[in-house]
Design an enzyme around this catalytic site. Sequence first.
Site, PDB file in Angstrom:
ATOM      1  CG  ASP A  21       3.745  -4.374  -6.892  1.00 61.79           C
ATOM      2  OD1 ASP A  21       3.475  -5.392  -6.222  1.00 61.79           O
ATOM      3  OD2 ASP A  21       2.886  -3.624  -7.389  1.00 61.79           O
ATOM      4  CG  HIS A  72       0.209  -2.857  -1.584  1.00 61.78           C
ATOM      5  ND1 HIS A  72       0.262  -4.209  -1.296  1.00 61.78           N
ATOM      6  CD2 HIS A  72      -0.685  -2.324  -0.708  1.00 61.78           C
ATOM      7  CE1 HIS A  72      -0.562  -4.495  -0.310  1.00 61.78           C
ATOM      8  NE2 HIS A  72      -1.158  -3.359   0.076  1.00 61.78           N
ATOM      9  CG  ASN A  78       3.294  -5.385   0.442  1.00 66.54           C
ATOM     10  OD1 ASN A  78       3.897  -4.768  -0.434  1.00 66.54           O
ATOM     11  ND2 ASN A  78       2.867  -6.628   0.275  1.00 66.54           N
ATOM     12  CG  ASP A 100       7.547 -17.364   2.189  1.00 70.80           C
ATOM     13  OD1 ASP A 100       6.442 -17.412   1.615  1.00 70.80           O
ATOM     14  OD2 ASP A 100       7.786 -16.640   3.183  1.00 70.80           O
ATOM     15  CD  GLU A 136       4.426 -13.555   0.999  1.00 78.34           C
ATOM     16  OE1 GLU A 136       4.196 -13.834   2.182  1.00 78.34           O
ATOM     17  OE2 GLU A 136       3.539 -13.173   0.209  1.00 78.34           O
TER      18      GLU A 136
END
Length: 369
Positions: A259, A255, A250, A242, A285
């Site tokens: 990505d 965003h 973000n 994680d 994530e």
Amino acid sequence: MQIEKELNMLSMRQILYGKINFIEGEEYRAFQFRFLNILMLAGVVVTSLLLVGVAIGANTIDPLHVVSMSIFLALSLSLWLALRGRPQRFLQLAWVYECVCMCEYISALYMVSADELRVIWFFTNIPGVYILLGQRAGLSITLGTMLGLALGNAYLPQPYSINAMATLLVALFYLGTFFHVYGARSISYFVRMRESNQRLRHLATHDPLTDLLNAGAYYASCDQLIHLAQRNHQNFSVLFVDLDHFKKINDTYGHEAGDHVLKSVTKTIVGVVRHSDAVGRIGGEEFSVFLPDTDLAGALKLAELIRHAVENLMPVVGNQGIRITTSIGVATSNQTGENMAAIQRRADQAMYDAKQLGRNRVSCFTVDG
């Protein structure tokens, strides 16, 4: 009743073809293999009936051709037994069977002159060649058959008339051309359909951003790997990876930057794990890695390699490198009957323990807790 019917069908298929398994995407090869088996058996049955007819006096055939038919019968049966359950022998045995058939057709052409329709066997041969051996072989056999009939007709005990021979050659050329075009289109259609199905299957089983297995496909794959590991009495482990403070990335960089980070982390994880390991993106994530034949020590070592590689990744967004860290939970098991959901829960708990201990670390959850 339905189950009994299906079992009977399965038993019949095993008798005809043996125990065979074709992987996904080999549908046409499976069809060719089964077609050749049926063709050989059909040759055995038809030839047997003709020989029985000779034995009871229902039809008269030259004794030399009876010997030829008997040899053809024995070879066809032997080739079927050699092919049954062994698809890897398909191409070689298909060529051998074609040569055996051509010898039998030529024998009938010269020794059964009372039967004007004996030449029909050359016509029935053409479709099978195109299906079993492909276009090049089909074209070669068609042209060779035409040339052989044209040159050999004068040596037959009862030659065909010029008009009859012209009709035979034109019909053979038409039949060969038909199957050449039809075969090309059919194979092209099959290839396109197979590629389309593969693309659709990939879309259905992979995450569109990272191209890793999505959650459903990943867990299904892991359950299969667990079943295999339990059958072989092997350990297996799971890593729950994680990203720390991903929401902040973000919110701060957008965003698109998030990505980019996920793609970079994916590339890093895939670069560290083995080819035999399974990797899936199971959340925004969150990643999971299944490690077959891996004990706790091996899983912890690999988890540390991933954590260290991600920490040193520093993907650049704009002109700024972003520091990323991960919390990784490790669970291992060799318990009989345990499924992926159970071991994943323990890896998940170990990951939360890593978060509680300050993040950017590896924590393990053993069977004993």
